[in-house]
Design an enzyme around this catalytic site. Structure first.
Site, PDB file in Angstrom:
ATOM      1  N   TYR A  33      38.328  39.820  70.704  1.00 51.94           N
ATOM      2  CA  TYR A  33      37.328  40.691  70.099  1.00 51.94           C
ATOM      3  C   TYR A  33      37.802  41.165  68.733  1.00 51.94           C
ATOM      4  O   TYR A  33      38.976  41.027  68.383  1.00 51.94           O
ATOM      5  CB  TYR A  33      37.027  41.885  71.012  1.00 51.94           C
ATOM      6  CG  TYR A  33      38.109  42.951  71.041  1.00 51.94           C
ATOM      7  CD1 TYR A  33      39.292  42.759  71.750  1.00 51.94           C
ATOM      8  CD2 TYR A  33      37.945  44.160  70.358  1.00 51.94           C
ATOM      9  CE1 TYR A  33      40.278  43.742  71.781  1.00 51.94           C
ATOM     10  CE2 TYR A  33      38.924  45.143  70.390  1.00 51.94           C
ATOM     11  CZ  TYR A  33      40.085  44.927  71.098  1.00 51.94           C
ATOM     12  OH  TYR A  33      41.059  45.898  71.111  1.00 51.94           O
ATOM     13  N   ARG A  52      41.717  37.215  61.344  1.00 50.57           N
ATOM     14  CA  ARG A  52      42.446  37.431  62.606  1.00 50.57           C
ATOM     15  C   ARG A  52      41.664  36.844  63.784  1.00 50.57           C
ATOM     16  O   ARG A  52      42.251  36.247  64.690  1.00 50.57           O
ATOM     17  CB  ARG A  52      42.705  38.923  62.827  1.00 50.57           C
ATOM     18  CG  ARG A  52      43.549  39.177  64.074  1.00 50.57           C
ATOM     19  CD  ARG A  52      43.964  40.616  64.193  1.00 50.57           C
ATOM     20  NE  ARG A  52      42.806  41.492  64.304  1.00 50.57           N
ATOM     21  CZ  ARG A  52      42.844  42.816  64.162  1.00 50.57           C
ATOM     22  NH1 ARG A  52      43.993  43.427  63.911  1.00 50.57           N
ATOM     23  NH2 ARG A  52      41.751  43.544  64.268  1.00 50.57           N
ATOM     24  N   ARG A 100      34.360  29.335  88.629  1.00 53.21           N
ATOM     25  CA  ARG A 100      35.679  29.958  88.515  1.00 53.21           C
ATOM     26  C   ARG A 100      36.810  28.995  88.839  1.00 53.21           C
ATOM     27  O   ARG A 100      36.893  28.460  89.944  1.00 53.21           O
ATOM     28  CB  ARG A 100      35.768  31.194  89.418  1.00 53.21           C
ATOM     29  CG  ARG A 100      37.054  31.987  89.193  1.00 53.21           C
ATOM     30  CD  ARG A 100      37.101  33.253  90.036  1.00 53.21           C
ATOM     31  NE  ARG A 100      38.315  34.009  89.766  1.00 53.21           N
ATOM     32  CZ  ARG A 100      39.499  33.752  90.344  1.00 53.21           C
ATOM     33  NH1 ARG A 100      39.614  32.771  91.219  1.00 53.21           N
ATOM     34  NH2 ARG A 100      40.559  34.463  90.028  1.00 53.21           N
ATOM     35  N   HIS A 102      41.062  28.674  87.128  1.00 51.13           N
ATOM     36  CA  HIS A 102      41.903  29.248  86.079  1.00 51.13           C
ATOM     37  C   HIS A 102      41.991  28.375  84.830  1.00 51.13           C
ATOM     38  O   HIS A 102      41.929  28.864  83.716  1.00 51.13           O
ATOM     39  CB  HIS A 102      43.317  29.510  86.608  1.00 51.13           C
ATOM     40  CG  HIS A 102      43.388  30.654  87.578  1.00 51.13           C
ATOM     41  ND1 HIS A 102      42.767  30.643  88.805  1.00 51.13           N
ATOM     42  CD2 HIS A 102      44.003  31.852  87.486  1.00 51.13           C
ATOM     43  CE1 HIS A 102      43.001  31.781  89.431  1.00 51.13           C
ATOM     44  NE2 HIS A 102      43.745  32.540  88.650  1.00 51.13           N
ATOM     45  N   LYS A 148      44.321  39.432  69.916  1.00 50.58           N
ATOM     46  CA  LYS A 148      43.455  40.587  70.211  1.00 50.58           C
ATOM     47  C   LYS A 148      42.536  40.243  71.389  1.00 50.58           C
ATOM     48  O   LYS A 148      41.322  40.074  71.223  1.00 50.58           O
ATOM     49  CB  LYS A 148      42.661  40.974  68.961  1.00 50.58           C
ATOM     50  CG  LYS A 148      42.084  42.377  69.007  1.00 50.58           C
ATOM     51  CD  LYS A 148      41.623  42.792  67.627  1.00 50.58           C
ATOM     52  CE  LYS A 148      40.884  44.118  67.612  1.00 50.58           C
ATOM     53  NZ  LYS A 148      41.658  45.245  68.097  1.00 50.58           N
ATOM     54  N   GLU A 181      53.334  50.509  69.257  1.00 54.51           N
ATOM     55  CA  GLU A 181      52.101  50.883  68.551  1.00 54.51           C
ATOM     56  C   GLU A 181      51.319  51.822  69.445  1.00 54.51           C
ATOM     57  O   GLU A 181      51.774  52.153  70.542  1.00 54.51           O
ATOM     58  CB  GLU A 181      51.290  49.623  68.196  1.00 54.51           C
ATOM     59  CG  GLU A 181      50.839  48.828  69.402  1.00 54.51           C
ATOM     60  CD  GLU A 181      50.124  47.527  69.040  1.00 54.51           C
ATOM     61  OE1 GLU A 181      49.426  47.494  68.011  1.00 54.51           O
ATOM     62  OE2 GLU A 181      50.257  46.557  69.812  1.00 54.51           O
ATOM     63  N   LEU A 206      49.937  44.254  67.678  1.00 48.76           N
ATOM     64  CA  LEU A 206      48.798  43.675  66.972  1.00 48.76           C
ATOM     65  C   LEU A 206      49.017  43.827  65.466  1.00 48.76           C
ATOM     66  O   LEU A 206      49.449  44.889  65.005  1.00 48.76           O
ATOM     67  CB  LEU A 206      47.503  44.394  67.378  1.00 48.76           C
ATOM     68  CG  LEU A 206      46.259  43.742  66.795  1.00 48.76           C
ATOM     69  CD1 LEU A 206      45.935  42.441  67.522  1.00 48.76           C
ATOM     70  CD2 LEU A 206      45.063  44.677  66.850  1.00 48.76           C
TER      71      LEU A 206
HETATM   72  N1  PDD Z   1      41.792  48.510  68.046  1.00 47.08           N
HETATM   73  N2  PDD Z   1      46.829  48.032  67.829  1.00 47.08           N
HETATM   74  C1  PDD Z   1      45.979  47.877  68.863  1.00 47.08           C
HETATM   75  C2  PDD Z   1      46.552  47.689  70.225  1.00 47.08           C
HETATM   76  C3  PDD Z   1      44.593  47.886  68.639  1.00 47.08           C
HETATM   77  O1  PDD Z   1      43.750  47.705  69.661  1.00 47.08           O
HETATM   78  C4  PDD Z   1      44.105  48.096  67.320  1.00 47.08           C
HETATM   79  C5  PDD Z   1      42.633  48.113  67.015  1.00 47.08           C
HETATM   80  C6  PDD Z   1      45.032  48.269  66.278  1.00 47.08           C
HETATM   81  C7  PDD Z   1      44.589  48.439  64.857  1.00 47.08           C
HETATM   82  O2  PDD Z   1      44.047  47.251  64.349  1.00 47.08           O
HETATM   83  P1  PDD Z   1      42.966  47.248  63.174  1.00 47.08           P
HETATM   84  O3  PDD Z   1      43.566  48.016  62.052  1.00 47.08           O
HETATM   85  O4  PDD Z   1      42.814  45.808  62.839  1.00 47.08           O
HETATM   86  O5  PDD Z   1      41.726  47.907  63.705  1.00 47.08           O
HETATM   87  C8  PDD Z   1      46.375  48.214  66.576  1.00 47.08           C
HETATM   88  C9  PDD Z   1      40.363  48.470  67.916  1.00 47.08           C
HETATM   89  C10 PDD Z   1      39.855  49.346  66.833  1.00 47.08           C
HETATM   90  C11 PDD Z   1      39.742  48.722  69.281  1.00 47.08           C
HETATM   91  O6  PDD Z   1      40.312  48.222  70.247  1.00 47.08           O
HETATM   92  O7  PDD Z   1      38.714  49.389  69.379  1.00 47.08           O
END
Ligand code: PDD
Length: 286
Positions: A33, A52, A100, A102, A148, A181, A206
């Site tokens: 996403y 990304r 389904r 895997h 992501k 993070e 991330l």
């Molecule tokens: N989240 N780290 C994680 C684990 C994240 O899920 C996100 C973003 C970030 C920051 O990434 P960016 O600057 O590209 O938004 C760092 C989004 C906003 C979400 O899950 O809603």
């Protein structure tokens, strides 16, 4: 005005915008996403998020559903139909729908979903003006946090722990006591010597698009920066602690696990970086 969602080429009323029960996103979290901030009806950091997305889809061997330009049209149309001026637009791409099993299915088209929601910009401004609290929890995520994926259960549990503590964010801590993070943000400090620090992207985090934009602004501002891990103890001793994300921009944290950071108010560096980030993002939004 009712909300609208996009699913595989069709805009539908939000409540009727659905995917199949055997969608692999639903069954295996087999999807990725992106989240863009919407500013004055336009998308911030468009190219960074799109780049990304492409990298993550490629890493997972999920078919690229359409060109970045075509996806951009869908994102903007979803924003327009939902009459979002300030808020977020969310894109999810899963491997698709299949019986389904895997292993990857063959000849399956990816599922593409887009939603948009309004946010009250005054609420974010207020939070940033006052500063917000954070807590810590062990980082129990998998080893590919650079992707992501929609597999966010550890992040969900961490954010819920924050909510239950009355905090805004939960910072995740690795087995060495170093902060990786936030549950949905990247973490930064201005250390006791005045140097900015954020974790390097060789670590299991991330690669935030907002993080990358802020790194460039730090250079332009002539501030000292080190991409190096910091511990919970260093964060508590820091002059400033803040997080970045498309959904938070630059958000000052004024306490960590109840310990006051700096003088307990948003610091000058985070405040300045928020201001210059917002100026630039608004200027460059498309
Ligand atoms: N989240 N780290 C994680 C684990 C994240 O899920 C996100 C973003 C970030 C920051 O990434 P960016 O600057 O590209 O938004 C760092 C989004 C906003 C979400 O899950 O809603």
């Amino acid at each position: 005005m009712s909300r609208v969602g996009y699913v595989n080429g069709v805009y539908r009323p939000h409540g009727e915008a659905v995917v199949h029960i055997e969608d692999r996103g639903f069954q295996f979290a087999d999807g990725v996403y992106e989240v863009w901030s919407v500013m004055d009806g336009r998308l911030a950091d468009f190219d960074g998020h799109m780049a990304r997305l492409h990298r993550c889809l490629t890493e997972l061997g999920i078919e690229i559903p359409m060109s970045a330009a075509a996806l951009g049209v869908v994102l903007k149309e979803t924003v327009r139909r939902n009459r979002v001026r300030d808020g977020l637009v969310y894109l999810q791409v899963t491997r698709g729908t299949a019986s389904r099993d895997h292993a990857f299915p063959v000849d399956v088209a990816p599922t593409v979903v887009v939603t948009a929601k309004r946010l009250d910009p005054a609420k974010g401004r207020r939070a940033a003006g006052n500063g917000v609290a954070a807590i810590t929890r062990p980082d129990i995520r998998w080893g590919r946090c650079d992707i992501k994926t929609v597999g966010l259960l550890p992040n969900v549990l961490a954010k819920q722990a924050a909510r239950e503590s009355g905090a805004y964010e939960c910072l995740l801590v690795d087995e060495l006591g170093l902060i990786t993070e936030g549950s949905s943000t990247n973490a930064w400090i201005v250390d006791e010597h005045g140097k900015l620090r954020t974790r390097d992207t060789q670590a299991n985090i991330l690669r935030g698009v907002t993080r990358a934009a802020v790194l460039k602004l730090i250079e332009a501002e002539g501030l000292e920066l080190e991409e190096r891990a910091f511990s919970v103890e260093e964060a508590k001793r820091a002059r400033e602690l803040f997080v970045t994300a498309a959904s938070a921009f630059v958000m000052p944290l004024i306490s960590l696990d109840g310990a006051r950071i700096g003088d307990g108010t948003p610091g000058p560096v985070a405040t300045r970086l928020r201001e210059v980030y917002l100026e630039q993002a608004r200027r460059e939004a498309i």
